[in-house]
Enzyme design. Structure first.
Site, PDB file in Angstrom:
ATOM      1  CG  ASP A  26      -1.998   1.161   1.492  1.00 15.70           C
ATOM      2  OD1 ASP A  26      -2.511   1.715  -0.072  1.00 15.70           O
ATOM      3  OD2 ASP A  26      -3.141   0.940   2.483  1.00 15.70           O
ATOM      4  CG  ASN A  74      -7.738  -2.557  -6.638  1.00 11.83           C
ATOM      5  OD1 ASN A  74      -6.423  -3.528  -5.712  1.00 11.83           O
ATOM      6  ND2 ASN A  74      -7.806  -1.989  -5.155  1.00 11.83           N
TER       7      ASN A  74
HETATM    8  C1  FPP Z   1      -2.052   0.002  -2.997  1.00  9.98           C
HETATM    9  O1  FPP Z   1      -1.744   1.400  -3.624  1.00  9.98           O
HETATM   10  C2  FPP Z   1      -1.519  -1.007  -4.227  1.00  9.98           C
HETATM   11  C3  FPP Z   1      -2.632  -0.682  -5.097  1.00  9.98           C
HETATM   12  C4  FPP Z   1      -3.593  -1.249  -5.191  1.00  9.98           C
HETATM   13  C5  FPP Z   1      -1.874  -2.287  -6.877  1.00  9.98           C
HETATM   14  C6  FPP Z   1      -0.156  -2.738  -5.677  1.00  9.98           C
HETATM   15  C7  FPP Z   1       0.290  -2.371  -7.303  1.00  9.98           C
HETATM   16  C8  FPP Z   1       1.679  -2.456  -7.804  1.00  9.98           C
HETATM   17  C9  FPP Z   1       2.972  -2.480  -6.647  1.00  9.98           C
HETATM   18  C10 FPP Z   1       1.928  -3.092  -9.120  1.00  9.98           C
HETATM   19  C11 FPP Z   1       1.583  -3.743 -10.128  1.00  9.98           C
HETATM   20  C12 FPP Z   1       1.852  -4.956  -9.906  1.00  9.98           C
HETATM   21  C13 FPP Z   1       2.575  -5.654  -9.739  1.00  9.98           C
HETATM   22  C14 FPP Z   1       2.904  -7.225  -8.950  1.00  9.98           C
HETATM   23  C15 FPP Z   1       4.077  -6.233 -10.972  1.00  9.98           C
HETATM   24  P1  FPP Z   1      -2.855   2.567  -3.331  1.00  9.98           P
HETATM   25  O2  FPP Z   1      -2.890   2.726  -5.052  1.00  9.98           O
HETATM   26  O3  FPP Z   1      -3.935   2.216  -2.967  1.00  9.98           O
HETATM   27  O4  FPP Z   1      -1.988   3.968  -2.285  1.00  9.98           O
HETATM   28  P2  FPP Z   1      -2.609   4.843  -1.821  1.00  9.98           P
HETATM   29  O5  FPP Z   1      -3.649   4.534  -0.330  1.00  9.98           O
HETATM   30  O6  FPP Z   1      -1.101   5.371  -1.721  1.00  9.98           O
HETATM   31  O7  FPP Z   1      -3.583   5.875  -2.439  1.00  9.98           O
END
Ligand code: FPP
Length: 239
Positions: A26, A74
């Site tokens: 996250d 998501n």
């Molecule tokens: C949460 O951060 C992250 C996600 C919903 C997506 C995770 C994806 C990746 C790390 C990239 C692709 C994955 C792989 C396996 C290559 P957020 O967007 O909720 O962050 P925030 O809470 O700061 O808004």
């Protein structure tokens, strides 16, 4: 062999008390916002960081890593962001395929993959099949929800002819079967919740939360969390 983790300057090397770590990656969006960048740039850095964290886990003898890449919820994000995450995922799967002999890791995708484009499903199947001989495992949770996984497991057991289910029947039908449950879940980004991740498997899992945003999470902090894990006394409901 149970003993203290060996640390003679250098990484914490895990023993059989810690074979499975699950990450909630996250904080990508906030990482980008702090830099005046679009959220997609945060996901790109997050994807890049996964290579780094996988290297760190390998060096620390962690046999199984599970990462939460995309939840069933998501899809509600803006289409541009969903598209970018999917692009990063397919490019990760592609490089995992190309580097399979170097990485020696069985890469599996857990979640409702039927909803993904057919070519992505084919890529996932090929990668799974052609890395299945490796003992080290990376589970990528994609279109994954913990409650959905339990419902899917129950329906799988019913379809196999069961009418009354035991806990073992459900465990055996989870996407993660036959792997052991996670010993440790690490969530970056400061929130202190599990967000529908590994709901069945986390009954006795140790939890670690850090405010560090996922793109900034690295080996030094992993070592701090591992040292703390080894100080804990896991009782699994006993004394
Ligand atoms: C949460 O951060 C992250 C996600 C919903 C997506 C995770 C994806 C990746 C790390 C990239 C692709 C994955 C792989 C396996 C290559 P957020 O967007 O909720 O962050 P925030 O809470 O700061 O808004």
């Amino acid at each position: 062999m149970f003993g203290l983790f060996s640390r003679v300057r250098g990484p914490v090397v895990c023993d059989d008390r810690l074979s499975h770590i699950a990450f909630i990656m996250d904080g990508n969006g906030r990482w980008a916002r702090k830099r005046g960048l679009p959220r997609e740039a945060g996901h790109a850095r997050g994807a890049r960081n996964l290579y780094r964290v996988m290297d760190a886990c390998r060096a620390r003898n962690v046999r199984i890593v599970t990462v939460y890449a995309f939840s069933t919820e998501n899809w509600k994000r803006p289409q541009k962001e969903v598209d970018e995450i999917m692009k990063l995922l397919t490019s990760y799967l592609q490089s995992a395929y190309e580097d399979r002999e170097k990485n020696e890791t069985h890469v599996r995708v857990i979640g409702d993959t039927a909803a993904l484009p057919e070519e992505t499903q084919a890529m996932i199947d090929r990668l799974d099949r052609e890395t299945a001989q490796y003992e080290r495992v990376l589970n990528i949770a994609l279109n994954y929800g913990g409650r959905q996984e339990i419902v899917h497991a129950v329906n799988t057991a019913i379809a196999a002819g069961k009418t009354t289910l035991t806990e073992q029947d459900i465990s055996d039908a989870l996407y993660t079967a036959p792997l052991p449950e996670p010993d440790l879940i690490i969530r970056t980004g400061g929130e202190m919740r599990l967000s529908n991740y590994l709901m069945w498997q986390s009954a006795y899992t140790e939890l670690a939360f850090t405010k560090t945003l996922w793109p900034d999470f690295g080996a030094a902090e992993l070592d701090e969390i591992l040292k703390d894990f080894y100080k804990r006394h896991r009782r699994f409901g006993g004394l």
